[in-house]
Scaffold this active site. Structure first.
Site, short mmCIF file in Angstrom:
data_model
loop_
_atom_site.label_atom_id
_atom_site.label_comp_id
_atom_site.label_asym_id
_atom_site.label_seq_id
_atom_site.Cartn_x
_atom_site.Cartn_y
_atom_site.Cartn_z
N ARG A 8 40.45 -36.46 22.20
CA ARG A 8 40.10 -36.27 23.60
C ARG A 8 38.58 -36.12 23.66
NH1 ARG A 8 40.66 -31.18 27.79
NH2 ARG A 8 39.94 -32.37 29.61
N HIS A 9 38.00 -36.58 24.74
CA HIS A 9 36.54 -36.48 24.89
C HIS A 9 36.07 -35.03 24.90
CE1 HIS A 9 36.94 -35.07 29.02
NE2 HIS A 9 37.87 -35.99 29.20
N GLY A 10 34.78 -34.87 24.66
CA GLY A 10 34.18 -33.54 24.73
C GLY A 10 34.11 -33.04 26.17
N THR A 12 33.06 -31.94 29.82
CA THR A 12 32.17 -32.53 30.82
C THR A 12 31.68 -31.46 31.79
OG1 THR A 12 33.89 -32.99 32.48
CG2 THR A 12 33.58 -34.64 30.73
N THR A 13 30.72 -31.84 32.59
CA THR A 13 30.20 -30.90 33.59
C THR A 13 31.29 -30.54 34.60
OG1 THR A 13 29.35 -32.80 34.85
CG2 THR A 13 27.82 -31.69 33.35
N HIS A 150 41.74 -39.44 27.08
CA HIS A 150 41.62 -38.35 28.03
C HIS A 150 42.83 -37.43 27.98
CE1 HIS A 150 38.26 -40.50 30.05
NE2 HIS A 150 38.94 -41.57 29.66
#
Length: 212
Positions: A8-10, A12-13, A150
């Site tokens: 999974r992506h790191g 995010t804001t 995701h």
């Protein structure tokens, strides 16, 4: 046999803010970049033959950090794009709950029954992700493939490969920059590793994000 290392992506804001991001192309936070680098270091000495990512930058950049250690290009696959939250995208979870109370309740209790307003449902995500994974298993037999996607995509495909329907969606956790390992041998999938975060410095994050 194919081995898929699923990331999974790191962070995010918008993960920090509790906004639903869906298919909005939100950037990694400073912590998200650090998580991506730590995941890349954890995979540095693992043989990887190719890298595939969602086209959204938060997943692509997380994947690229790891792929660079192996001198691999990152291929983009639209089927790995996050669920479309439709009218919920860009909105804080609390505001969504106020505007769409019944849909929001169902999303957290029976997600398989929810059709996002002007967006997708989990069956849409499951179908496209499964098509991608079945194609990878056929095309890249004998290889180890790094795949970055995701939260909802990962949960949906893990449920599906284990024979679970989308009502089990919330029983799978995916922390930012977690590592999962899946293998397929002669058409049979198995889960080897789920939501590993030891490379990030903790066994359990304790983080429950408000938005996907």
């Amino acid at each position: 046999m194919i081995r898929i290392i699923l990331l999974r992506h790191g962070e995010t804001t918008w993960n920090i803010e509790g906004r639903y991001q869906g298919q909005e192309d939100t950037p990694l936070s400073e912590r998200g970049w650090d998580q991506g680098r730590k995941a890349a270091l954890a995979l540095k000495d693992v043989p990887i033959d190719r890298a595939i990512s969602s086209p959204l930058s938060r997943s692509y950049e997380t994947c690229r950090l790891a792929a660079d250690f192996h001198h691999l290009p990152v291929m983009k696959d639209e089927r790995l794009t996050e669920i479309s939250h439709g009218l919920w995208e860009g909105i804080h979870a609390d505001e969504i709950e106020a505007r769409y109370p019944e849909e929001f309740r169902l999303w957290h209790t029976r997600p398989d029954l929810v059709q996002m307003p002007e967006g997708e449902n989990l069956e849409d995500v499951r179908k496209r992700a499964r098509e991608a994974f079945d194609e990878y298993a056929k095309t890249y037999d004998g290889e180890t493939v790094l795949v970055a996607a995701h939260d909802a995509v990962n949960k949906a495909i893990i449920c599906d490969l284990l024979g679970l329907d989308m009502s089990h969606f919330w029983q799978i956790k995916q922390d930012n920059a977690c590592i999962n390992v899946l293998e397929c041998d002669k058409g049979t999938w198995r889960l080897v590793t789920l939501n590993s975060t030891a490379h990030l410095g903790y066994l359990v994050s304790g983080i429950e994000q408000k938005g996907l």
